[in-house]
Design an enzyme around this catalytic site. Structure first.
Site, PDB file in Angstrom:
ATOM      1  CG  PHE A  80     -22.966  10.813 -44.093  1.00 18.37           C
ATOM      2  CD1 PHE A  80     -24.111  10.380 -43.435  1.00 18.37           C
ATOM      3  CD2 PHE A  80     -21.732  10.455 -43.579  1.00 18.37           C
ATOM      4  CE1 PHE A  80     -24.022   9.605 -42.284  1.00 18.37           C
ATOM      5  CE2 PHE A  80     -21.626   9.679 -42.436  1.00 18.37           C
ATOM      6  CZ  PHE A  80     -22.783   9.247 -41.784  1.00 18.37           C
ATOM      7  CB  CYS A  81     -26.663  15.471 -43.666  1.00 19.17           C
ATOM      8  SG  CYS A  81     -26.685  16.351 -45.250  1.00 19.17           S
ATOM      9  CB  THR A  82     -31.389  13.665 -43.946  1.00 17.40           C
ATOM     10  OG1 THR A  82     -31.219  13.554 -42.534  1.00 17.40           O
ATOM     11  CG2 THR A  82     -32.630  12.895 -44.372  1.00 17.40           C
TER      12      THR A  82
END
Length: 260
Positions: free
Chosen positions: A182-184
């Site tokens: 996951f990331c922004t």
């Protein structure tokens, strides 16, 4: 009342005539007085923009008339004031730098898990096949310090170009688990998921839409803190509202569309 609409979006798609596209996008944004950053590369588009709602929607309608962007998905949030200082439209070698030319997401996306499914898995502690689920934060260490999923794997990378080497050093830790990167907003975790699959990690998904989409659908469930963003808001809480105090990120310079 919050009057500025902020959008984040990306799409991996093969682009040609980058200089011509750059000029057209710049003109379209300037004519609508929209600020933010657009990155263009042969592999696709990555954008972070803000303006009153009517101008943003008018620009998106214009952009989506290009068949390459007709299905561009956008994450939205609101702010009281313009969070960007200027407008930049840049041509880059990559829309998110990884320094790994074998990664070509336009050839096919990594398997994705939506926000609702990830929450259900985290509630249960395992995926639908009974396999333990771990979340893997692909962001920079100073972003992680502002907030992340509870118990997420954090390899304390300083920049995304470090991810391939660090993954290879820690690959054994992921064996037998379902890994959700996951990331922004989705772009870094998509590249990361593709690289992990190529490196032999068997059960890998990206979080579709990233933290911002997860907040939109699930709020703070399983997430501690806020999500760092690369504009003057600094961070968004799980209600997608600017968070005043963001701790470790306060001394970081503002970046123009660095990551998503």
């Amino acid at each position: 009342m919050m009057r500025i609409l902020n959008i984040a979006a990306y799409k991996f798609v093969t682009l040609e005539d980058l200089s011509g596209l750059q000029g057209n996008v710049l003109e379209a944004l300037q004519s609508r007085a929209i600020k933010g950053t657009v990155l263009l590369a042969e592999e696709g588009i990555n954008l972070f923009l803000a303006s009153p709602r009517a101008d943003i929607h008018d620009f998106l309608a214009w952009l989506r008339r290009d068949a390459r962007f007709h299905d561009l998905e956008v994450k939205e949030s609101w702010s009281h004031a313009q969070p960007f200082r200027k407008l930049l439209v840049r041509v880059k070698p990559e829309i998110i730098r990884m320094n790994h030319p074998a990664i070509q997401p336009a050839a096919g996306r990594a398997p994705a898990v939506d926000a609702a499914t990830l929450k259900r898995w985290l509630d249960a502690g395992h995926d639908d096949e009974g396999r333990p689920v771990v979340t893997l934060d692909t962001r920079n260490a100073f972003e992680v310090d502002v907030g992340t999923f509870r118990g997420a794997i954090d390899w304390r990378i300083d920049k995304f170009t470090e991810f391939p080497q660090v993954l290879l050093a820690h690959r054994a830790e992921l064996e037998g688990k379902t890994v959700v990167s996951f990331c922004t907003g989705g772009i870094r975790c998509e590249k990361a998921a593709i690289f992990m699959r190529e490196a032999g990690v068997s059960h890998v998904f990206q979080l579709d839409g990233g933290i911002l989409k997860y907040f939109e659908e699930n709020g703070h469930a399983h997430f501690d803190g806020a999500c760092f963003v690369f504009d003057e808001r600094r961070a968004l809480d799980p209600a997608l509202q600017p968070r005043v105090n963001v701790g470790a990120s306060s001394d970081k310079p503002l970046a123009e569309g660095v990551g998503s």
